[in-house]
Design an enzyme around this catalytic site. Structure first.
Site, PDB file in Angstrom:
ATOM      1  N   GLY A 103       7.334  19.404  -1.112  1.00 51.37           N
ATOM      2  CA  GLY A 103       8.192  20.579  -0.944  1.00 51.37           C
ATOM      3  C   GLY A 103       7.373  21.834  -0.695  1.00 51.37           C
TER       4      GLY A 103
ATOM      5  N   GLY B  10      -2.698  18.721 -11.137  1.00 50.03           N
ATOM      6  CA  GLY B  10      -3.926  18.410 -10.406  1.00 50.03           C
ATOM      7  C   GLY B  10      -4.300  19.580  -9.515  1.00 50.03           C
TER       8      GLY B  10
ATOM      9  N   SER C 185      -1.316  21.224  -7.294  1.00 46.89           N
ATOM     10  CA  SER C 185      -0.315  21.952  -8.093  1.00 46.89           C
ATOM     11  C   SER C 185      -0.922  23.205  -8.698  1.00 46.89           C
ATOM     12  CB  SER C 185       0.180  21.093  -9.260  1.00 46.89           C
ATOM     13  OG  SER C 185       0.625  19.873  -8.792  1.00 46.89           O
TER      14      SER C 185
ATOM     15  N   ILE D 118      -5.116  10.981 -11.577  1.00 45.55           N
ATOM     16  CA  ILE D 118      -5.869   9.719 -11.552  1.00 45.55           C
ATOM     17  C   ILE D 118      -7.062   9.833 -10.596  1.00 45.55           C
ATOM     18  CG2 ILE D 118      -3.840   8.315 -12.143  1.00 45.55           C
ATOM     19  CD1 ILE D 118      -3.991   7.232  -9.201  1.00 45.55           C
ATOM     20  N   ASP D 119      -7.046  10.823  -9.707  1.00 47.70           N
ATOM     21  CA  ASP D 119      -8.134  10.960  -8.725  1.00 47.70           C
ATOM     22  C   ASP D 119      -9.401  11.568  -9.347  1.00 47.70           C
ATOM     23  OD1 ASP D 119      -6.104  10.179  -7.016  1.00 47.70           O
ATOM     24  OD2 ASP D 119      -5.772  12.185  -6.213  1.00 47.70           O
TER      25      ASP D 119
ATOM     26  N   ARG E 284      -8.285 -11.629   2.238  1.00 46.82           N
ATOM     27  CA  ARG E 284      -6.979 -11.211   1.730  1.00 46.82           C
ATOM     28  C   ARG E 284      -7.055  -9.753   1.281  1.00 46.82           C
ATOM     29  NH1 ARG E 284      -5.939 -15.319   3.735  1.00 46.82           N
ATOM     30  NH2 ARG E 284      -4.656 -17.065   2.978  1.00 46.82           N
TER      31      ARG E 284
ATOM     32  N   HIS F 183       0.958   2.312  -6.507  1.00 49.69           N
ATOM     33  CA  HIS F 183       1.417   3.129  -7.641  1.00 49.69           C
ATOM     34  C   HIS F 183       1.296   2.431  -8.985  1.00 49.69           C
ATOM     35  CE1 HIS F 183       2.847   5.367  -4.215  1.00 49.69           C
ATOM     36  NE2 HIS F 183       2.888   6.414  -5.008  1.00 49.69           N
ATOM     37  N   ILE F 184       0.908   1.155  -8.975  1.00 52.39           N
ATOM     38  CA  ILE F 184       0.579   0.491 -10.246  1.00 52.39           C
ATOM     39  C   ILE F 184      -0.504   1.297 -10.958  1.00 52.39           C
ATOM     40  CG2 ILE F 184      -0.649  -1.549 -11.151  1.00 52.39           C
ATOM     41  CD1 ILE F 184       1.025  -3.209  -9.190  1.00 52.39           C
TER      42      ILE F 184
ATOM     43  N   ARG G 196      -0.759   4.375 -11.177  1.00 56.01           N
ATOM     44  CA  ARG G 196      -0.230   5.588 -11.821  1.00 56.01           C
ATOM     45  C   ARG G 196       0.570   5.275 -13.081  1.00 56.01           C
ATOM     46  NH1 ARG G 196       0.971   9.177  -7.186  1.00 56.01           N
ATOM     47  NH2 ARG G 196       2.913   9.709  -8.210  1.00 56.01           N
TER      48      ARG G 196
END
Ligand code: F6P
Length: 357
Positions: A81, A107, A110, A132-133, A273, A279-280, A282
């Site tokens: 947004g 983060g 924001s 998480i970064d 593979r 998003h797991i 997060r």
């Protein structure tokens, strides 16, 4: 002095946010008896003047406080947004709420927006870093990073055995946006053979040479390649720079898997593979370290308000909680992995391919 403070969570969620909210409410109530207002969905809640009164034991279930172990954020969050287009309305709404201070858990993106709003609106802002970064500048720790690293390591533990059973190359794509901290930490801890991060260009020759070496020198027929979503070669930086990581039809993991599959100097056709952890990373129960970091940061944020020391972010430096100007943080974020840092050197000494050549 009695105060009325607001708290919000902004940007992508992560495990540990609720621990920080819990710590702020506990400290503000128990030590100061302040009023604490939760603002749902960050600036969206501010704009709409929505608040929810946060009280000690408000979420108790028969005396059990679930906030320590709950992932996500009970306040909700937004990371999209055009917030600054509504700056004057948000500032007017903030004034109407008559807050003595606002705690923003966010983060780098924001915090940059909230810092701008705070400067324009003359807010008493205090920040707590989360992501998480782990790319918020001037702090060695941000809430959420440790749990995400553990989640990736857990995935690597699982993927290693299936890769070994089928003699496969397993390419594992992890988040991190433009920074490689997640990939580097989890790759070393999880036993990766290659770690590809945005800060150090990789070459497909280097990756495939490593896979060949494992087989020819050590008799290893499988390999684990950890790929940060923003990884890039020296030549294809445009891929990383233009990509919207979350919405790519073919993310970096698949891209690199395709490159490995079609690499023509490999004697055998490799079975490759791809696992995209997405998003797991997060979610999940916050790790002990994230709970501790969040609790310490929440307490320190309330202390800053008690001292009326505003415009500061709580931070972890050299084993201590300190505070640093938010202006300096946003000017230096997002913080990349320094290509010569000790983790990169350690990875190379462990025989891991980390790019460059
Ligand atoms: O910044 C945290 C993060 O999880 C990044 O690692 C990732 O690129 C991005 O957010 C994903 O954002 P979204 O939740 O909008 O898909």
């Amino acid at each position: 002095m009695q105060k009325r403070i607001g708290i919000l969570t902004s940007g992508g969620d992560c495990p540990g946010l609720n621990c920080a909210i819990r710590a702020v409410v506990s400290h503000a109530k128990l030590q100061h008896d302040w009023e604490v207002l939760g603002i749902p969905y960050a600036t969206q809640g501010l704009l709409e003047r929505k608040t929810t009164s946060l009280n000690l034991h408000g979420l108790d279930l028969r005396g059990i406080d679930p906030l320590l172990s709950m992932g996500g954020t009970i306040l909700g969050s937004i990371n999209k947004g055009d917030t600054l287009a509504h700056a004057s309305e948000i500032i007017a709404s903030h004034r109407a709420l008559a807050l003595d201070a606002l705690i923003a858990i966010g983060g780098d993106g924001s915090l940059a927006i909230l810092h701008q709003l705070a400067c324009q609106g003359n807010w008493n802002l205090v920040a707590i870093p989360k992501t998480i970064d782990n790319d918020v500048a001037l702090t060695e720790r941000a809430i959420g990073f440790d749990t995400a690293v553990n989640t990736i390591v857990d995935a690597l533990n699982r993927l290693t055995f299936t890769a070994a059973s089928h003699d496969r190359v397993m390419v594992v794509e992890v988040m991190g946006r433009t920074a490689g901290h997640l990939a580097l930490h989890a790759g070393i801890a999880g036993g990766a053979d290659c770690i590809l991060i945005p800060e150090i260009p990789y070459s497909i020759d280097g990756v495939c040479h490593q896979i060949n070496e494992l087989r020819d020198r050590w008799g290893r027929k499988f390999a684990i390649v950890v790929v940060a979503e923003g990884a890039k070669t020296a030549n294809d930086s445009s891929i990383a720079e233009t990509q919207n990581f979350a919405s790519l039809e073919c993310g970096m993991g698949q891209y690199i898997a395709n490159q490995i599959k079609s690499y023509n100097t490999l004697t055998d056709r490799l079975d490759v593979r791809v696992s995209i952890l997405g998003h797991i990373q997060r979610g999940g129960i916050p790790s002990a370290l994230d709970r501790l970091t969040a609790t310490v940061f929440g307490k320190a944020a309330v202390d800053l308000i008690a001292r009326e020391q505003y415009g500061q972010m709580v931070a972890w430096q050299n084993g201590r909680v300190v505070d640093v100007p938010i202006a300096d943080v946003v000017a230096r974020s997002p913080l990349p992995v320094a290509p010569d840092n000790y983790l990169v050197q350690t990875a190379r000494c462990m025989g891991i391919y980390v790019g460059d050549g």
